[in-house]
Every structure is written in structure tokens, then in C-alpha cells.
Design a protein around this motif. Structure first.
Motif, PDB file in Angstrom:
ATOM      1  N   ILE A 114       0.841  -1.202   0.000  1.00  0.00           N
ATOM      2  CA  ILE A 114       0.000   0.000   0.000  1.00  0.00           C
ATOM      3  C   ILE A 114       0.874   1.249   0.000  1.00  0.00           C
ATOM      4  N   LEU A 115       1.901   1.247   0.855  1.00  0.00           N
ATOM      5  CA  LEU A 115       2.739   2.439   1.019  1.00  0.00           C
ATOM      6  C   LEU A 115       3.437   2.871  -0.262  1.00  0.00           C
ATOM      7  N   LYS A 116       4.003   1.901  -0.938  1.00  0.00           N
ATOM      8  CA  LYS A 116       4.835   2.219  -2.108  1.00  0.00           C
ATOM      9  C   LYS A 116       4.052   2.998  -3.178  1.00  0.00           C
ATOM     10  N   PRO A 117       2.907   2.483  -3.637  1.00  0.00           N
ATOM     11  CA  PRO A 117       2.169   3.261  -4.643  1.00  0.00           C
ATOM     12  C   PRO A 117       1.677   4.602  -4.122  1.00  0.00           C
ATOM     13  N   VAL A 118       1.324   4.658  -2.846  1.00  0.00           N
ATOM     14  CA  VAL A 118       0.862   5.935  -2.298  1.00  0.00           C
ATOM     15  C   VAL A 118       1.984   6.964  -2.390  1.00  0.00           C
ATOM     16  N   ILE A 119       3.181   6.552  -1.998  1.00  0.00           N
ATOM     17  CA  ILE A 119       4.307   7.488  -2.013  1.00  0.00           C
ATOM     18  C   ILE A 119       4.679   7.865  -3.436  1.00  0.00           C
ATOM     19  N   GLU A 120       4.573   6.892  -4.348  1.00  0.00           N
ATOM     20  CA  GLU A 120       4.899   7.236  -5.734  1.00  0.00           C
ATOM     21  C   GLU A 120       3.850   8.182  -6.337  1.00  0.00           C
ATOM     22  N   THR A 121       2.613   8.061  -5.886  1.00  0.00           N
ATOM     23  CA  THR A 121       1.594   8.998  -6.350  1.00  0.00           C
ATOM     24  C   THR A 121       1.910  10.411  -5.867  1.00  0.00           C
ATOM     25  N   LEU A 122       2.393  10.507  -4.614  1.00  0.00           N
ATOM     26  CA  LEU A 122       2.758  11.818  -4.074  1.00  0.00           C
ATOM     27  C   LEU A 122       3.756  12.524  -4.983  1.00  0.00           C
ATOM     28  N   ALA A 123       4.674  11.741  -5.566  1.00  0.00           N
ATOM     29  CA  ALA A 123       5.692  12.333  -6.433  1.00  0.00           C
ATOM     30  C   ALA A 123       5.076  12.892  -7.712  1.00  0.00           C
ATOM     31  N   GLY A 124       3.888  12.402  -8.059  1.00  0.00           N
ATOM     32  CA  GLY A 124       3.289  12.827  -9.313  1.00  0.00           C
ATOM     33  C   GLY A 124       2.320  13.990  -9.187  1.00  0.00           C
ATOM     34  N   ILE A 125       2.079  14.451  -7.971  1.00  0.00           N
ATOM     35  CA  ILE A 125       1.142  15.566  -7.801  1.00  0.00           C
ATOM     36  C   ILE A 125       1.770  16.850  -8.340  1.00  0.00           C
ATOM     37  N   PRO A 126       1.058  17.627  -9.149  1.00  0.00           N
ATOM     38  CA  PRO A 126       1.638  18.846  -9.728  1.00  0.00           C
ATOM     39  C   PRO A 126       2.025  19.840  -8.640  1.00  0.00           C
ATOM     40  N   SER A 127       3.087  20.601  -8.906  1.00  0.00           N
ATOM     41  CA  SER A 127       3.619  21.441  -7.842  1.00  0.00           C
ATOM     42  C   SER A 127       2.646  22.542  -7.446  1.00  0.00           C
TER      43      SER A 127
END
Ligand SMILES: Nc1ncnc2c1ncn2[C@@H]1O[C@H](COP(=O)(O)OP(=O)(O)OP(=O)(O)O)[C@@H](O)[C@H]1O
Ligand SMILES: [Mg+2]
Lengths: 250, 291
Positions: free
Chosen positions: B103-116
């Protein structure tokens, strides 16, 4: 006296029943060889003896393993302490990507030995005992990764005996080695057997006869026969053992 | 014969693609340098880099405060992000049960994709008022910018260093545990040191993102051209300077903004060279076996 006693041990990887009703007694200060065809569960078995299989999420077991009369799977047992008492040399040489010295010193350091002189002394003793000292004494600070496979395996043995375990498990320690390195390791086993209880897995029948006092033959996860080594190779009691050691299958 | 021709075409094709991307980058560099050149000629290289005053209407084009601003917010962000992300990576790679990790891994990778802009907006609406209430001042500050940047670079550093830790051969771990080391000793003495090159890469990536981030920083940093006296002071980053003024700049002012880009570019190069040097040194050292 028996150092290790295994009673009705069954082991499973998920649904696969790998170890079937294993019963074996490992006597003190002697060498016990485990032989058997590939995939019959020898590695799995010795990995239950120092609880290495605890790391594998799908592994379950039932039955009991006693070390000096105490059940090693008792929840009160400290696994870290157990592994200090039962050392292991793996099938594949696995030195740390550190210097030769640090590889041997590693176990001492994690057990809280900090005096430099004591560590140095123990590293030297262990490397000598593992018949590696002369080859590496000039380059203790060089990477262990630069050693040959046979030297790496002897380094792993040195690393294991440095922490002075009571039992040493060796999983095919010579499988990747040339005859000269193999001889060196066998000589080492002969030297060590007075002070340690050694369990060695081997595919090499001659090796079993050369180094061990007792032998157990594994087949499909069961122990078919356990006996004094000379007896087993001269007059096996079970037909399957005979077939295996005479090379008719396996 | 045909096969040989095919091989030839593929090889050349790949070569041309690689060259093409390099050429594009070079063209961009050339353009930026050319547009920035007049400011260095007319205002002077040293005046431009070390000038304390940025007042385009008065013909003052010193970017030193912004160099310091960029460095400060990046450094502060790294100081906050690196320890946090390493602990998090260690937890994910070595301690978390596999279900939790999934669960953690995809959640954290999604965080990286949020526009600034989303992070910036959050900072503007939540962080800035919070800092204003808690610490006084306007809330637009180096601290706000660094916290937003921390949140933004955490996922990158976590994800890359976690991959580095998980790629350490299982055998090392087994060897350590079999010698009677505890799990924490194993992490500290074997897994962590062996993953240092990957961790440095992770930090370089995080640093690159932090120093290049524009929008989120503009929204919370206050953008005053001054050397910050405390982390509560507003700062202006080099990137912000370009984005804020590009819309209306003309003449030398326009060149000065390209000059800012040149300075930013050189700064990033220097940081990358330093970081790569460490990375390389560590690698060599590990190759040499000292970890
Ligand atoms: N981690 C694991 N997960 C699932 N199954 C496993 C795992 N490790 C081993 N097994 C299975 O357990 C069986 C016994 O494997 P084990 O490694 O103990 O054999 P072995 O007797 O040591 O063989 P070899 O002589 O080739 O080393 C094999 O069928 C193998 O597929
Ligand atoms: Mg095996």
C-alpha cells in the motif's frame, strides 16, 4: 551426548510439504553428513536448525528441535542468541562487501566486543583456523569481493568460527570449489570437529566418507536412513540408500 | 546481407536519436547563454553575480540574494527531508510487512506525481497562515518554502533509496543474521552502507527537484530580494525570479532574466558535479570494498 535432537519435524512452504516427519539426533563434537538428491530438502532442514527459515514468509513447521535439551522454537528463546550458538556457512559464498578484516570482525563487533587488540587477535586466529591466513595476511584491508570463490568460502568459515558457535551448519561448502580448496576445507573440518558439532550437507559421497562420522540420507523430504557413515556406505540397510550411493538414481 | 543492413540501420538510428537529444539540449543552452550574454557584458559578471540589489527599473541587476535564497531553501529542505526519507525507506524496505509495503509504495509514488501548483496552493492556504499564527510575521518565508519542498522531494528520495535498499542481495542479510546480528544491526552495518551509492543518487534527484522548483516556491516564499536573516524571512529563489518577471521584462531586464537562468544552470551543474563526485567516490570505494 546429543547436541541436537529433532523430533517429528514437518516443514511447509505454503502448501508444499517439504520436510516430512524428520527425526534425527546429532551427537556432540562430531561431524554429521546429510546427503540426498537435489531438491530433497537438505537446505530447508538445516535452515530450520538456526531458524533461518523464519525469514521466509511462506514457511511453517511443526514438531520440535532441541539444542542441549531446550526447544529452539520456544517463544522464550532469543533467536539472535540462538544464531550466535549455531553458526552457518551457506551454499553460496556470501562475504559482505567489506574488507577481509571487517568480514571476520563483523560478528565480534555485533556481539559487543570493542577492544581492538582482542578483535585483531580473534580475526587472525580465525583466519588461521580456516587455512586462509597465509593467503590474505598481506591484504586484510582489501575487499573480500576480490577473493576467489574458494577463498571467499573459507573467509565465510572464518567469519563463522570467529564468534565461537557451538554448532556449525555447512550447506555444501565445497560445491563451487576446486579440489585443492576442497581439501583445505575438509582438513579444516577435521580440525574443527574436536571442538564443534558440525552438520555438513554434501553431494559428494567421497566427501561424506572422508569427513563425517554419521550420515543421514534424505529423499523427498524424508530421512530414509541414518547410520554411522562407514556402515551406511558399506552395507546400506535401505534399498533406496543403496541405489543412491551406488549412483543408480539421484 | 539484409540482416547486416538492418543491424546497421538500427545502430545508426539509435545513435541519431541519442545525438538528437544532446543537440536539442545544446541548442537550449546556446539560446539561454546568447540571450543572457548582454547582461554580463553591460552590467559585468561580478556585478551581476555578487550584486546585492535587484531593481530593474533603476538598472540594478544583482542576483546574489537570490543565489543565497535558492541555496538556503534547498539546503533547509534537504536537512529536513533526508533523515525523514531515509527512516521511511528503511521502514518500508526492511521492517514493514509486505502487505503494508504494497500500500505504502504506490501511495508514495503517487505523491511524487502531484503537480507542484497543488503543493503550492496547499502551502498558501494552510502552511503560510499556520506559520503566521505560530511564529508571527507574514508567514511567507524561507521556512514555508522549505517545508513545501521537503514534502515535494520526500517521495523521490524515499522511493529511490528504498529501491536501493531492496536491491541489496538477500545473502548479505542472511549472512549477518546468521552471525547473530539483530535486525537493526544488520540494517545499520550491512544494508545501509551497501545502499549508500543509491541513496546519494536519491538525494541528488531530490536536490535537483528542490532547486529547480518554481511555482510552489513562488506561492509561499514571499519573493523579497534580500539575504534572509532567519528562516522566518521571505526569500526569492532564482527560478522564482525568472517566472515572476518574464511576463513584462524588456531590454536589459529581459537579458538579466536569462542571465539568472545561466547562473541557475551553472549552480545546478556545480552541485551535480559535487554530488556525482561523492557518488563516484563511494562507488569506487565500495568496489574497492570498504563500504
Ligand atoms: N523459499 C522457498 N519457497 C518455496 N519453496 C522452496 C523455497 N526454498 C526451497 N523450496 C522448495 O523446497 C524443496 C527443497 O529445497 P532445498 O533447497 O531444501 O533442497 P536441497 O536438498 O538443499 O537441494 P540442493 O541439493 O539442490 O541444494 C524444493 O522443492 C524447493 O523448491
Ligand atoms: Mg541446498
Amino acid at each position: 551426548m546429543n547436541r541436537i535432537e529433532v523430533e517429528n519435524l514437518n516443514g511447509y512452504f505454503d502448501d508444499a510439504h517439504i520436510l516430512k516427519d524428520i527425526n534425527i539426533k546429532i551427537p556432540n563434537n562430531s561431524v554429521t553428513a546429510l546427503i540426498g538428491p537435489s531438491g530433497c530438502g537438505k537446505s530447508t532442514f538445516i535452515r530450520t536448525l538456526n531458524r533461518m527459515n523464519d525469514l521466509i514468509s511462506g514457511f511453517r513447521h511443526d514438531g520440535a528441535v532441541y539444542l542441549d535439551g531446550a526447544d529452539i522454537y520456544d517463544p522464550k528463546i532469543d533467536v539472535v542468541d540462538l544464531r550466535k550458538r549455531i553458526g552457518m556457512v551457506f551454499q553460496k559464498p556470501n562475504p559482505f562487501p567489506k574488507s577481509i578484516f571487517d568480514n571476520v570482525a563483523y560478528g565480534l563487533k555485533v556481539h559487543g566486543i570493542t577492544e581492538k587488540d582482542i578483535i585483531k587477535e580473534r580475526v587472525e586466529e580465525s583466519l588461521k583456523a580456516a587455512a586462509l591466513w597465509d593467503e590474505v595476511k598481506e591484504k586484510l584491508d582489501k575487499s573480500a569481493m576480490g577473493l576467489s570463490g574458494g577463498q571467499q568460502q573459507r573467509l565465510c568459515i572464518a567469519r563463522t568460527i570467529a564468534i565461537e558457535p557451538e554448532v556449525i551448519l555447512m550447506d555444501e561448502p565445497c560445491s563451487a570449489l576446486d579440489p585443492i580448496s576442497t581439501t583445505k576445507i575438509e582438513d579444516l573440518i577435521h580440525k574443527l570437529k574436536n571442538d564443534y558439532t558440525i552438520i555438513i550437507v554434501t553431494h559428494n559421497m567421497q566427501q561424506a566418507t572422508r569427513v563425517s562420522k554419521h550420515t543421514s540420507f534424505f529423499l523427498h523430504g524424508e530421512i530414509v536412513e541414518s547410520n554411522l557413515t562407514e556402515r551406511m556406505f558399506l552395507e546400506p540397510e535401505d534399498k533406496r540408500t543403496e541405489d543412491y550411493i551406488t549412483g543408480r538414481f539421484g | 546481407m539484409n540482416k547486416k543492413l538492418g543491424e546497421y540501420l538500427i545502430e545508426k538510428g539509435l545513435f541519431i536519436t541519442a545525438i538528437f537529444s544532446i543537440i536539442i539540449i545544446l541548442l537550449i543552452f546556446a539560446f539561454v547563454f546568447r540571450e543572457g550574454l548582454p547582461i554580463f557584458q553591460d552590467f559585468g559578471v561580478l556585478n551581476f553575480i555578487f550584486g546585492m540589489e535587484w531593481a530593474p527599473s533603476d538598472g540594478q541587476f544583482g542576483v546574489f540574494t537570490m543565489i543565497i535564497g535558492s541555496l538556503c531553501i534547498t539546503l533547509l529542505a534537504l536537512i529536513m527531508a533526508v533523515p525523514l526519507s531515509l527512516l521511511c525507506a528503511i521502514f518500508m524496505a526492511e521492517i514493514a510487512p509486505s502487505g503494508m509495503r504494497k500500500i505504502l509504495k504506490p501511495v508514495i509514488e503517487t505523491l511524487a506525481g502531484i503537480p507542484s501548483v497543488v503543493y503550492g496552493f496547499f502551502g498558501l492556504i494552510v502552511m503560510v497562515p499556520l506559520i503566521r499564527v505560530q511564529f508571527g510575521g507574514t508567514g511567507f518565508s524561507m521556512l514555508s518554502a522549505s517545508i513545501i519542498l521537503t514534502v515535494m522531494i520526500l517521495p523521490t528520495i524515499i522511493s529511490v533509496s528504498e529501491d536501493a535498499m531492496r536491491s541489496i542481495p538477500h545473502e548479505y542479510k542472511e549472512a549477518s543474521l546468521a552471525l547473530g546480528a539483530t535486525q537493526w544491526q544488520t540494517i545499520k552495518n550491512v544494508i545501509f552502507p551497501a545502499s549508500v551509492p543509491g541513496i546519494i543518487t536519491a538525494i541528488i534527484l531530490g536536490m535537483g527537484r528542490a532547486i529547480g522548483e518554481t511555482l510552489a516556491v513562488i506561492m509561499v516564499a514571499g519573493n523579497v530580494t534580500q539575504i534572509p536573516q532567519s528562516i522566518m524571512d521571505p526569500v526569492r529563489a532564482l527560478t522564482s525570479n525568472i517566472a515572476l518577471e518574464m511576463g513584462y521584462a524588456t531590454g536589459l531586464h529581459y537579458n538579466a532574466l536569462f542571465g539568472t537562468a545561466v547562473v541557475l544552470f551553472i549552480m545546478i551543474m556545480v552541485l551535480l558535479v559535487i554530488a556525482n563526485y561523492y557518488h563516484y567516490k563511494k562507488k569506487v570505494v565500495i568496489g574497492g570494498g570498504y563500504l
